[in-house]
Design a protein around this motif. Structure first.
Motif, mmCIF file in Angstrom:
data_model
loop_
_atom_site.group_PDB
_atom_site.id
_atom_site.type_symbol
_atom_site.label_atom_id
_atom_site.label_comp_id
_atom_site.label_asym_id
_atom_site.label_seq_id
_atom_site.Cartn_x
_atom_site.Cartn_y
_atom_site.Cartn_z
ATOM 1 N N ILE A 6 0.868 -1.178 0.000
ATOM 2 C CA ILE A 6 0.000 0.000 0.000
ATOM 3 C C ILE A 6 0.907 1.230 0.000
ATOM 4 O O ILE A 6 1.821 1.337 0.829
ATOM 5 C CB ILE A 6 -0.911 0.028 1.246
ATOM 6 C CG1 ILE A 6 -1.840 -1.193 1.244
ATOM 7 C CG2 ILE A 6 -1.711 1.331 1.305
ATOM 8 C CD1 ILE A 6 -2.643 -1.366 2.522
ATOM 9 N N THR A 7 0.665 2.143 -0.929
ATOM 10 C CA THR A 7 1.409 3.404 -0.983
ATOM 11 C C THR A 7 0.435 4.531 -0.671
ATOM 12 O O THR A 7 -0.675 4.560 -1.206
ATOM 13 C CB THR A 7 2.036 3.611 -2.368
ATOM 14 O OG1 THR A 7 2.922 2.512 -2.632
ATOM 15 C CG2 THR A 7 2.827 4.905 -2.426
ATOM 16 N N ARG A 8 0.855 5.431 0.205
ATOM 17 C CA ARG A 8 -0.032 6.526 0.615
ATOM 18 C C ARG A 8 0.808 7.789 0.788
ATOM 19 O O ARG A 8 1.893 7.740 1.360
ATOM 20 C CB ARG A 8 -0.708 6.141 1.933
ATOM 21 C CG ARG A 8 -1.567 7.195 2.585
ATOM 22 C CD ARG A 8 -2.955 7.242 1.965
ATOM 23 N NE ARG A 8 -3.788 8.210 2.661
ATOM 24 C CZ ARG A 8 -4.978 7.939 3.151
ATOM 25 N NH1 ARG A 8 -5.475 6.735 3.053
ATOM 26 N NH2 ARG A 8 -5.689 8.880 3.724
ATOM 27 N N ILE A 9 0.294 8.913 0.294
ATOM 28 C CA ILE A 9 0.956 10.207 0.475
ATOM 29 C C ILE A 9 0.280 10.930 1.640
ATOM 30 O O ILE A 9 -0.945 11.036 1.685
ATOM 31 C CB ILE A 9 0.835 11.097 -0.794
ATOM 32 C CG1 ILE A 9 1.353 10.374 -2.033
ATOM 33 C CG2 ILE A 9 1.550 12.440 -0.571
ATOM 34 C CD1 ILE A 9 2.829 10.211 -2.134
ATOM 35 N N GLU A 127 -6.708 -9.934 1.881
ATOM 36 C CA GLU A 127 -6.119 -8.704 1.361
ATOM 37 C C GLU A 127 -7.110 -7.545 1.281
ATOM 38 O O GLU A 127 -6.803 -6.422 1.683
ATOM 39 C CB GLU A 127 -5.490 -8.953 -0.014
ATOM 40 C CG GLU A 127 -4.754 -7.744 -0.528
ATOM 41 C CD GLU A 127 -4.006 -8.009 -1.822
ATOM 42 O OE1 GLU A 127 -3.870 -7.046 -2.586
ATOM 43 O OE2 GLU A 127 -3.551 -9.141 -2.057
ATOM 44 N N THR A 128 -8.319 -7.792 0.784
ATOM 45 C CA THR A 128 -9.293 -6.711 0.625
ATOM 46 C C THR A 128 -9.620 -6.069 1.965
ATOM 47 O O THR A 128 -9.604 -4.851 2.112
ATOM 48 C CB THR A 128 -10.577 -7.225 -0.058
ATOM 49 O OG1 THR A 128 -10.220 -7.735 -1.340
ATOM 50 C CG2 THR A 128 -11.594 -6.117 -0.230
ATOM 51 N N GLY A 129 -9.882 -6.896 2.973
ATOM 52 C CA GLY A 129 -10.186 -6.369 4.301
ATOM 53 C C GLY A 129 -9.024 -5.591 4.885
ATOM 54 O O GLY A 129 -9.211 -4.555 5.532
ATOM 55 N N GLY A 135 -6.691 1.741 4.941
ATOM 56 C CA GLY A 135 -7.229 2.995 4.391
ATOM 57 C C GLY A 135 -8.014 3.769 5.440
ATOM 58 O O GLY A 135 -7.875 4.985 5.582
ATOM 59 N N SER A 136 -8.823 3.058 6.210
ATOM 60 C CA SER A 136 -9.621 3.671 7.269
ATOM 61 C C SER A 136 -8.709 4.221 8.370
ATOM 62 O O SER A 136 -8.894 5.343 8.851
ATOM 63 C CB SER A 136 -10.589 2.616 7.819
ATOM 64 O OG SER A 136 -11.428 3.155 8.797
ATOM 65 N N LYS A 140 -7.777 8.351 9.717
ATOM 66 C CA LYS A 140 -7.618 8.867 11.083
ATOM 67 C C LYS A 140 -6.242 9.501 11.259
ATOM 68 O O LYS A 140 -6.111 10.532 11.928
ATOM 69 C CB LYS A 140 -7.826 7.729 12.099
ATOM 70 C CG LYS A 140 -9.277 7.254 12.176
ATOM 71 C CD LYS A 140 -9.461 5.872 12.797
ATOM 72 C CE LYS A 140 -9.064 5.750 14.236
ATOM 73 N NZ LYS A 140 -9.387 4.405 14.782
ATOM 74 N N LEU A 141 -5.214 8.907 10.635
ATOM 75 C CA LEU A 141 -3.864 9.474 10.721
ATOM 76 C C LEU A 141 -3.792 10.830 10.022
ATOM 77 O O LEU A 141 -3.151 11.756 10.526
ATOM 78 C CB LEU A 141 -2.839 8.495 10.134
ATOM 79 C CG LEU A 141 -1.378 8.958 10.125
ATOM 80 C CD1 LEU A 141 -0.895 9.405 11.495
ATOM 81 C CD2 LEU A 141 -0.482 7.856 9.580
ATOM 82 N N ASP A 142 -4.483 10.971 8.872
ATOM 83 C CA ASP A 142 -4.513 12.265 8.174
ATOM 84 C C ASP A 142 -4.996 13.365 9.120
ATOM 85 O O ASP A 142 -4.442 14.466 9.157
ATOM 86 C CB ASP A 142 -5.479 12.214 6.973
ATOM 87 C CG ASP A 142 -4.880 11.514 5.764
ATOM 88 O OD1 ASP A 142 -3.641 11.511 5.612
ATOM 89 O OD2 ASP A 142 -5.664 10.956 4.963
#
Length: 146
Positions: A6-9, A127-129, A135-136, A140-142
């Protein structure tokens, strides 16, 4: 078994995002998908090789549903890399005894951070869960980083 990547900015500098994973107060504030919490008194983080990361996710609606995490750091480079191994032999149907999680923190333009999370070996049917859960959690981290 596969590899979950998972990649997230995040709109925050690298040291700030790194601290959100290593500071017990911050970890308790954001970790776990919406509907789950991490009680601060369950969190212990010693971010060094051989150090532990221990906490318990608890379901908000049914506190009897809990998911403990007990990992040992195998690689730590401050503000750049966290690698840990978790004993998952107690999880039915996981299909592996250890789960390795690698977190890479990269600088992005505008003082942002690209996080690359890799978990393996990972059961494909989970994997989907897991993607939805991360993501959820990251939503919260954002809010915490804002």
């Amino acid at each position: 078994m596969s590899e979950l990547v998972i990649t997230r900015i995040f709109d925050a500098p690298r040291p700030m995002v790194y601290r959100a994973f290593t500071d017990p107060d911050q970890l308790a504030a954001w970790f776990g998908p919406v509907g789950w919490s991490v009680p601060r008194d369950t969190v212990d983080v010693d971010a060094r090789v051989g150090g532990k990361q221990v906490f318990t996710m608890v379901n908000d609606a049914d506190p009897s549903m809990a998911s403990p995490v007990n990992a040992v750091f195998t690689a730590v480079v401050e503000n750049e890399l966290l690698v840990g191994e978790e004993d998952v032999s107690h999880i039915p149907d996981f299909g592996a005894a250890k789960l390795v999680m690698r977190l890479e923190f990269h600088d992005e333009e505008g003082g942002r951070t690209r996080l690359v999370l890799t978990q393996s070996p990972f059961p494909a049917e989970m994997e989907t869960g897991a993607r939805e859960g991360w993501g959820s959690s990251f939503t919260k981290l954002d809010k915490l980083l804002a």
